[in-house]
Design a protein around this motif. Structure first.
Motif, PDB file in Angstrom:
ATOM      1  N   ALA A   1       5.397   6.041   3.117  1.00 19.63           N
ATOM      2  CA  ALA A   1       5.334   6.369   1.691  1.00 19.63           C
ATOM      3  C   ALA A   1       6.323   7.467   1.327  1.00 19.63           C
ATOM      4  O   ALA A   1       6.901   7.461   0.230  1.00 19.63           O
ATOM      5  CB  ALA A   1       3.915   6.771   1.318  1.00 19.63           C
ATOM      6  N   GLU A   2       6.536   8.420   2.240  1.00 17.27           N
ATOM      7  CA  GLU A   2       7.455   9.523   1.951  1.00 17.27           C
ATOM      8  C   GLU A   2       8.889   9.021   1.795  1.00 17.27           C
ATOM      9  O   GLU A   2       9.641   9.501   0.937  1.00 17.27           O
ATOM     10  CB  GLU A   2       7.386  10.574   3.068  1.00 17.27           C
ATOM     11  CG  GLU A   2       6.049  11.248   3.236  1.00 17.27           C
ATOM     12  CD  GLU A   2       5.006  10.374   3.919  1.00 17.27           C
ATOM     13  OE1 GLU A   2       3.799  10.684   3.813  1.00 17.27           O
ATOM     14  OE2 GLU A   2       5.412   9.360   4.558  1.00 17.27           O
TER      15      GLU A   2
ATOM     16  N   GLU B   1      -3.930   2.225   6.837  1.00 18.90           N
ATOM     17  CA  GLU B   1      -3.578   2.170   5.421  1.00 18.90           C
ATOM     18  C   GLU B   1      -4.775   1.807   4.540  1.00 18.90           C
ATOM     19  O   GLU B   1      -4.647   1.717   3.314  1.00 18.90           O
ATOM     20  CB  GLU B   1      -2.454   1.151   5.190  1.00 18.90           C
ATOM     21  CG  GLU B   1      -1.121   1.531   5.804  1.00 18.90           C
ATOM     22  CD  GLU B   1      -0.478   2.739   5.140  1.00 18.90           C
ATOM     23  OE1 GLU B   1      -0.835   3.039   3.987  1.00 18.90           O
ATOM     24  OE2 GLU B   1       0.359   3.387   5.783  1.00 18.90           O
TER      25      GLU B   1
ATOM     26  N   ARG C   1       0.828  -1.208   0.000  1.00 14.46           N
ATOM     27  CA  ARG C   1       0.000   0.000   0.000  1.00 14.46           C
ATOM     28  C   ARG C   1       0.867   1.266   0.000  1.00 14.46           C
ATOM     29  O   ARG C   1       0.580   2.238  -0.697  1.00 14.46           O
ATOM     30  CB  ARG C   1      -0.907   0.003   1.220  1.00 14.46           C
ATOM     31  CG  ARG C   1      -2.097  -0.921   1.124  1.00 14.46           C
ATOM     32  CD  ARG C   1      -3.105  -0.384   0.084  1.00 14.46           C
ATOM     33  NE  ARG C   1      -4.268  -1.261   0.033  1.00 14.46           N
ATOM     34  CZ  ARG C   1      -4.362  -2.331  -0.751  1.00 14.46           C
ATOM     35  NH1 ARG C   1      -3.344  -2.651  -1.557  1.00 14.46           N
ATOM     36  NH2 ARG C   1      -5.437  -3.071  -0.750  1.00 14.46           N
ATOM     37  N   ARG C   2       1.910   1.258   0.791  1.00 15.65           N
ATOM     38  CA  ARG C   2       2.762   2.447   0.884  1.00 15.65           C
ATOM     39  C   ARG C   2       3.537   2.676  -0.403  1.00 15.65           C
ATOM     40  O   ARG C   2       3.725   3.826  -0.826  1.00 15.65           O
ATOM     41  CB  ARG C   2       3.702   2.303   2.081  1.00 15.65           C
ATOM     42  CG  ARG C   2       2.963   2.376   3.404  1.00 15.65           C
ATOM     43  CD  ARG C   2       3.869   2.141   4.600  1.00 15.65           C
ATOM     44  NE  ARG C   2       3.171   2.422   5.851  1.00 15.65           N
ATOM     45  CZ  ARG C   2       3.702   2.275   7.050  1.00 15.65           C
ATOM     46  NH1 ARG C   2       4.959   1.820   7.179  1.00 15.65           N
ATOM     47  NH2 ARG C   2       3.009   2.565   8.139  1.00 15.65           N
TER      48      ARG C   2
ATOM     49  N   GLU D   1       2.461   1.821  -3.383  1.00 14.93           N
ATOM     50  CA  GLU D   1       1.460   2.319  -4.329  1.00 14.93           C
ATOM     51  C   GLU D   1       1.215   3.810  -4.119  1.00 14.93           C
ATOM     52  O   GLU D   1       1.100   4.568  -5.089  1.00 14.93           O
ATOM     53  CB  GLU D   1       0.158   1.536  -4.163  1.00 14.93           C
ATOM     54  CG  GLU D   1       0.245   0.101  -4.658  1.00 14.93           C
ATOM     55  CD  GLU D   1      -0.891  -0.780  -4.191  1.00 14.93           C
ATOM     56  OE1 GLU D   1      -0.992  -1.915  -4.691  1.00 14.93           O
ATOM     57  OE2 GLU D   1      -1.674  -0.338  -3.326  1.00 14.93           O
ATOM     58  N   ARG D   2       1.135   4.231  -2.854  1.00 14.95           N
ATOM     59  CA  ARG D   2       0.917   5.652  -2.575  1.00 14.95           C
ATOM     60  C   ARG D   2       2.127   6.484  -2.988  1.00 14.95           C
ATOM     61  O   ARG D   2       1.982   7.587  -3.548  1.00 14.95           O
ATOM     62  CB  ARG D   2       0.599   5.857  -1.098  1.00 14.95           C
ATOM     63  CG  ARG D   2       0.024   7.235  -0.816  1.00 14.95           C
ATOM     64  CD  ARG D   2      -0.695   7.316   0.510  1.00 14.95           C
ATOM     65  NE  ARG D   2       0.205   7.372   1.644  1.00 14.95           N
ATOM     66  CZ  ARG D   2       0.333   6.414   2.540  1.00 14.95           C
ATOM     67  NH1 ARG D   2      -0.364   5.295   2.424  1.00 14.95           N
ATOM     68  NH2 ARG D   2       1.167   6.545   3.549  1.00 14.95           N
ATOM     69  N   ALA D   3       3.313   5.963  -2.752  1.00 12.05           N
ATOM     70  CA  ALA D   3       4.526   6.687  -3.148  1.00 12.05           C
ATOM     71  C   ALA D   3       4.579   6.864  -4.656  1.00 12.05           C
ATOM     72  O   ALA D   3       4.956   7.939  -5.157  1.00 12.05           O
ATOM     73  CB  ALA D   3       5.763   5.940  -2.653  1.00 12.05           C
TER      74      ALA D   3
ATOM     75  N   ALA E   1       1.971   6.899  -6.674  1.00 11.23           N
ATOM     76  CA  ALA E   1       0.903   7.821  -7.061  1.00 11.23           C
ATOM     77  C   ALA E   1       1.293   9.271  -6.788  1.00 11.23           C
ATOM     78  O   ALA E   1       0.925  10.180  -7.547  1.00 11.23           O
ATOM     79  CB  ALA E   1      -0.377   7.481  -6.301  1.00 11.23           C
ATOM     80  N   ASP E   2       2.069   9.469  -5.711  1.00 12.90           N
ATOM     81  CA  ASP E   2       2.504  10.825  -5.359  1.00 12.90           C
ATOM     82  C   ASP E   2       3.691  11.289  -6.189  1.00 12.90           C
ATOM     83  O   ASP E   2       4.064  12.467  -6.126  1.00 12.90           O
ATOM     84  CB  ASP E   2       2.880  10.886  -3.869  1.00 12.90           C
ATOM     85  CG  ASP E   2       1.676  10.719  -2.963  1.00 12.90           C
ATOM     86  OD1 ASP E   2       0.541  10.901  -3.457  1.00 12.90           O
ATOM     87  OD2 ASP E   2       1.869  10.394  -1.770  1.00 12.90           O
TER      88      ASP E   2
ATOM     89  N   GLY F   1       9.068   7.188  -1.456  1.00 14.39           N
ATOM     90  CA  GLY F   1       9.112   8.164  -2.547  1.00 14.39           C
ATOM     91  C   GLY F   1      10.497   8.745  -2.746  1.00 14.39           C
ATOM     92  O   GLY F   1      10.963   8.915  -3.878  1.00 14.39           O
TER      93      GLY F   1
END
Length: 326
Positions: free
Chosen positions: A202-203, A89, A19-20, A22-24, A26-27, A206
């Motif tokens: 996620a940060e 999450e 999940r993290r 995927e969010r990274a 997307a960001d 990223g």
């Protein structure tokens, strides 16, 4: 950019890490990435037939295995933390595996999905397997469960391939490859040789993606990479793993001296002394001035109790390379 996720589908942090990641991604729309799942086993001793996890958690051996998901944190603390974080999450309010399940078949399905349908199909299978295990409480060691997951993920032939035994060698070799590359916990993200361990925020992921952007994979022939990984396994004290990765090279490049010498070393280290002797005798016959091959042959004979024969080779080896003298 290819992101390899080395993880076990029965590790809760692998699902959270998914999940993290995927969010990274997307960001960071500029980070175009292909996500590929690779196998890792946190519980290789899981029984072939799944058993209720609530009973197994009383076993300290199981707790020790699960600790590989979160090094430095007790499994009990990890279970409390992971349940809360999973809900944060958005994975689901009903959380928690119901079974201690052998994940080998699930890893085979993931490998087959990648081979048959590419990373997007594999990603759908990974999501289905982890949701089944952690949210739906299903037994993911059961082939009928995995076949259903494969169908829902757009991989209808997956169940039949599993029944045929497909993917077994791929997964076993991939596990050894991960070990040779230094993967020690689930999940571990790898991009072009750089790694990020754990289900980081996620940060952080990223930032890892941005710093990895533009890095190129080492352009090394597959057989060279296989040889290096086999050698690394021997250095790590896994001669049988070394021989597993080396087997295709012995079949295809059986006359290569380096391949044969590595095989001889692995045979010696795994106490397969007759095989070691056969390989090393030929190497010495071909190159009588190879002091290392002579040394290893002498030690192989010595371990078989053939001291007189061993002494000849050990003396010659020491004469050529004084460091070998006892």
């Amino acid at each position: 950019m290819r992101v390899e996720v080395w993880a076990d589908v029965v590790c809760p942090w692998a699902y959270i890490g998914k999940r993290r990641l995927e969010r990274a991604l997307a960001d960071s729309p500029e980070s175009r990435a292909e996500v590929v799942w690779r196998p890792f086993r946190i519980d290789p001793m899981a029984p072939e037939r799944a058993v209720p996890l609530s009973e197994e958690l009383r076993d300290p051996v199981v707790d020790a295995a699960l600790s590989q998901c979160a090094p430095g944190v007790s499994p009990a603390e990890n279970r409390v933390r992971v349940s809360r974080i999973a809900e944060e999450e958005g994975i689901g309010t009903r959380w928690g595996a119901a079974w201690r399940a052998d994940s080998h078949a699930a890893h085979r399905l993931l490998a087959l999905a990648l081979d048959s349908g590419g990373s997007l199909v594999q990603g759908a299978v990974a999501e289905g397997v982890m949701r089944a295990h952690f949210v739906e409480g299903r037994d993911i060691s059961a082939h009928e469960v995995l076949a259903d997951i494969a169908r829902q993920a757009g991989f209808p032939q997956g169940g039949a391939l599993l029944s045929e035994g497909a993917g077994d060698r791929t997964v076993r070799e991939s596990l050894l490859s991960g070990k040779a590359r230094g993967v020690k916990s689930s999940p571990t993200l790898v991009i072009a040789g750089r790694s990020l361990t754990g289900a980081q925020p996620a940060e952080v992921i990223g930032e890892f993606l941005r710093h990895s952007e533009g890095r190129k994979e080492r352009n090394v022939p597959a057989e060279v990479e296989r040889f290096r990984q086999a050698e690394a396994l021997l250095d790590l004290g896994d001669p049988l793993g070394c021989l597993t990765l080396l087997a295709p090279l012995l079949e295809e490049q059986g006359e290569d001296r380096g391949v044969r010498l590595l095989a001889g070393r692995a045979y010696f280290r795994s106490a397969q002394l007759t095989r070691a002797e056969t390989v090393l005798e030929r190497l010495v016959a071909e190159s009588p001035d190879d002091s290392y091959a002579r040394l290893l042959l002498g030690r192989t004979l010595e371990r078989q109790g053939r001291d007189a024969e061993a002494a000849v080779h050990l003396r010659v080896a020491a004469a050529m390379t004084p460091a070998y003298e006892r």
